[in-house]
Motif scaffolding. Sequence first.
Motif, PDB file in Angstrom:
ATOM      1  N   LEU A 147      -4.875  -9.994  -3.493  1.00  0.00           N
ATOM      2  CA  LEU A 147      -5.391  -9.874  -2.135  1.00  0.00           C
ATOM      3  C   LEU A 147      -5.317 -11.246  -1.479  1.00  0.00           C
ATOM      4  O   LEU A 147      -5.810 -12.242  -2.024  1.00  0.00           O
ATOM      5  CB  LEU A 147      -6.843  -9.388  -2.153  1.00  0.00           C
ATOM      6  CG  LEU A 147      -7.584  -9.445  -0.810  1.00  0.00           C
ATOM      7  CD1 LEU A 147      -7.040  -8.401   0.148  1.00  0.00           C
ATOM      8  CD2 LEU A 147      -9.093  -9.251  -1.018  1.00  0.00           C
ATOM      9  N   LYS A 148      -4.688 -11.298  -0.297  1.00  0.00           N
ATOM     10  CA  LYS A 148      -4.651 -12.525   0.494  1.00  0.00           C
ATOM     11  C   LYS A 148      -5.347 -12.272   1.825  1.00  0.00           C
ATOM     12  O   LYS A 148      -5.059 -11.279   2.491  1.00  0.00           O
ATOM     13  CB  LYS A 148      -3.211 -12.982   0.729  1.00  0.00           C
ATOM     14  CG  LYS A 148      -2.513 -13.479  -0.519  1.00  0.00           C
ATOM     15  CD  LYS A 148      -1.186 -14.149  -0.200  1.00  0.00           C
ATOM     16  CE  LYS A 148      -0.153 -13.134   0.238  1.00  0.00           C
ATOM     17  NZ  LYS A 148       1.185 -13.757   0.428  1.00  0.00           N
ATOM     18  N   LYS A 168     -12.415  -4.035  -3.355  1.00  0.00           N
ATOM     19  CA  LYS A 168     -13.712  -4.009  -2.670  1.00  0.00           C
ATOM     20  C   LYS A 168     -14.565  -5.248  -2.932  1.00  0.00           C
ATOM     21  O   LYS A 168     -15.040  -5.895  -1.976  1.00  0.00           O
ATOM     22  CB  LYS A 168     -14.474  -2.736  -3.042  1.00  0.00           C
ATOM     23  CG  LYS A 168     -15.759  -2.563  -2.243  1.00  0.00           C
ATOM     24  CD  LYS A 168     -16.398  -1.212  -2.508  1.00  0.00           C
ATOM     25  CE  LYS A 168     -17.658  -1.035  -1.667  1.00  0.00           C
ATOM     26  NZ  LYS A 168     -18.270   0.304  -1.862  1.00  0.00           N
ATOM     27  N   PRO A 169     -14.806  -5.648  -4.188  1.00  0.00           N
ATOM     28  CA  PRO A 169     -15.611  -6.860  -4.397  1.00  0.00           C
ATOM     29  C   PRO A 169     -14.926  -8.114  -3.882  1.00  0.00           C
ATOM     30  O   PRO A 169     -15.593  -9.062  -3.466  1.00  0.00           O
ATOM     31  CB  PRO A 169     -15.803  -6.907  -5.915  1.00  0.00           C
ATOM     32  CG  PRO A 169     -14.721  -6.058  -6.472  1.00  0.00           C
ATOM     33  CD  PRO A 169     -14.460  -4.999  -5.471  1.00  0.00           C
ATOM     34  N   SER A 181      -2.997   0.739  -2.418  1.00  0.00           N
ATOM     35  CA  SER A 181      -3.770  -0.506  -2.379  1.00  0.00           C
ATOM     36  C   SER A 181      -4.112  -0.892  -0.944  1.00  0.00           C
ATOM     37  O   SER A 181      -5.221  -1.365  -0.661  1.00  0.00           O
ATOM     38  CB  SER A 181      -2.979  -1.644  -3.041  1.00  0.00           C
ATOM     39  OG  SER A 181      -2.691  -1.338  -4.389  1.00  0.00           O
ATOM     40  N   CYS A 182      -3.144  -0.694  -0.029  1.00  0.00           N
ATOM     41  CA  CYS A 182      -3.406  -0.985   1.385  1.00  0.00           C
ATOM     42  C   CYS A 182      -4.576  -0.149   1.899  1.00  0.00           C
ATOM     43  O   CYS A 182      -5.445  -0.644   2.624  1.00  0.00           O
ATOM     44  CB  CYS A 182      -2.168  -0.695   2.230  1.00  0.00           C
ATOM     45  SG  CYS A 182      -0.716  -1.693   1.833  1.00  0.00           S
ATOM     46  N   ALA A 235     -12.741  -2.862   3.758  1.00  0.00           N
ATOM     47  CA  ALA A 235     -13.000  -3.772   4.877  1.00  0.00           C
ATOM     48  C   ALA A 235     -13.794  -3.089   5.981  1.00  0.00           C
ATOM     49  O   ALA A 235     -14.637  -3.728   6.639  1.00  0.00           O
ATOM     50  CB  ALA A 235     -11.681  -4.306   5.427  1.00  0.00           C
ATOM     51  N   ARG A 236     -13.569  -1.805   6.189  1.00  0.00           N
ATOM     52  CA  ARG A 236     -14.339  -1.097   7.221  1.00  0.00           C
ATOM     53  C   ARG A 236     -15.803  -0.938   6.802  1.00  0.00           C
ATOM     54  O   ARG A 236     -16.689  -0.840   7.652  1.00  0.00           O
ATOM     55  CB  ARG A 236     -13.711   0.259   7.518  1.00  0.00           C
ATOM     56  CG  ARG A 236     -12.343   0.145   8.180  1.00  0.00           C
ATOM     57  CD  ARG A 236     -11.775   1.502   8.537  1.00  0.00           C
ATOM     58  NE  ARG A 236     -12.376   2.023   9.778  1.00  0.00           N
ATOM     59  CZ  ARG A 236     -12.184   3.260  10.225  1.00  0.00           C
ATOM     60  NH1 ARG A 236     -11.451   4.111   9.521  1.00  0.00           N
ATOM     61  NH2 ARG A 236     -12.739   3.651  11.353  1.00  0.00           N
ATOM     62  N   GLU A 237     -16.054  -0.929   5.494  1.00  0.00           N
ATOM     63  CA  GLU A 237     -17.443  -0.907   5.022  1.00  0.00           C
ATOM     64  C   GLU A 237     -18.095  -2.272   5.189  1.00  0.00           C
ATOM     65  O   GLU A 237     -19.264  -2.375   5.575  1.00  0.00           O
ATOM     66  CB  GLU A 237     -17.486  -0.488   3.550  1.00  0.00           C
ATOM     67  CG  GLU A 237     -17.132   0.970   3.299  1.00  0.00           C
ATOM     68  CD  GLU A 237     -17.214   1.342   1.833  1.00  0.00           C
ATOM     69  OE1 GLU A 237     -17.690   0.500   1.030  1.00  0.00           O
ATOM     70  OE2 GLU A 237     -16.809   2.463   1.460  1.00  0.00           O
ATOM     71  N   VAL A 238     -17.340  -3.336   4.900  1.00  0.00           N
ATOM     72  CA  VAL A 238     -17.883  -4.691   4.974  1.00  0.00           C
ATOM     73  C   VAL A 238     -18.004  -5.160   6.426  1.00  0.00           C
ATOM     74  O   VAL A 238     -18.946  -5.871   6.788  1.00  0.00           O
ATOM     75  CB  VAL A 238     -16.991  -5.660   4.173  1.00  0.00           C
ATOM     76  CG1 VAL A 238     -17.464  -7.103   4.339  1.00  0.00           C
ATOM     77  CG2 VAL A 238     -16.998  -5.285   2.695  1.00  0.00           C
TER      78      VAL A 238
END
Length: 393
Positions: free
Chosen positions: A16-17, A63-64, A122-123, A130-133
């Motif tokens: 993840l970048k 997620k983490p 994965s995308c 990201a929509r949760e965070v």
Amino acid sequence: MEGVNVLTINVGSSSLKCSLIETADDHTHASSHTDWASEPTRYTFTSTESPAVLSEVGWSDVKPAIGRVAADLRVNTNEEIAAVAHRVVHGGTRFTQPVLVTAEVEDALHELTPLAPLHNPSCLEGIVAAREVFPNLPHVAVFDTAYHSTLAPEAYTYAIPQAWSDEWGLRRFGFHGLSHAYCSQRAAQILDRPSIGLRVVIAHLGHGASLAAIRDGKSIDTTMGFTPLEGLMMATRSGSVDPGLLCHLLRENRFSANQLDHALNRESGLIGVSGVSSDMRTVLQAAEAGNERAKLAIAIYVHRLRQGIGAMAATLGGLDALIFTGGVGQHSATIRAAACARLAFLGLELDPIANAAVTSDMDVSTTGTKGRILVIESNEELMLARECERVFN
């Protein structure tokens, strides 16, 4: 929406970048890289306001990782995030422009998963996490296939029954669009020439690999096709294979479609031929140590690459520059030298000293050579931020 901070999220199959980029001046305020290809997971966070942090962590999924990035951004920057941009590998025929992510868009992306089984899942994980965070921010999906939507029918149409193409949307899509788009723009800057009239062949050589023929800043041909499996030999993907051979395996060796898909995507390419590794550096070391299978793997890789460059140049009617990018393209002087060894007829001649000492964004061709050879560090994150801003403008 101009001059805002965009958080870019680029999810790979094992990495993840993320970058926080201000679109007014392309300034990167912070970036992170999470790699869980091997244990333990390595996490790096860098910002302009704090020293780089390198950690070994226990988690090994998206997620983490996104949660940690969000926490580090809050602690280490004072920048407000306006939107989140996600790289999505395959947009199919529906998505030829970046779009605001909605529930409907997510459902449509799930339907495209079979076209890019190594990447699209994965995308999607990245988008959901990201929509949760960041639930109150707009999220934009930017598609690697979109850049190649300029291909002409003769370049994207397969020579199969027309009813198949019409009914099922079977065509060449092309991939690595963000990288090819960036390198095309950066090459024009390095060469101090306008994009109009400029003919370049871009070799994006990483875990996946593709060539693109670019004229006037637009893609007119590329090696990847309906899926990222077509074209060049890659780390674990076979690249192009005679369809008759695949039919033979299905019919005579009783392979299932899933077995064949797995073998071609995950057990072929460098790892399949060499039996050593999918990492080009390891295969090169094995070849230098005398491993014959590793030598063969390198020879096939270079043969296919050189062959493809010639084909792309023919499509362009000549070329002004050959560009190497991606992990292998940027960092392997050996592969660059081998690929260019027989390209003098295209006006390309590599300077061995410059090639051996290259850093990013350099001209490594000999003085006076008609065609230029460039090594460019791609910046997909910058293209993500620019495309995200374009959605709102």
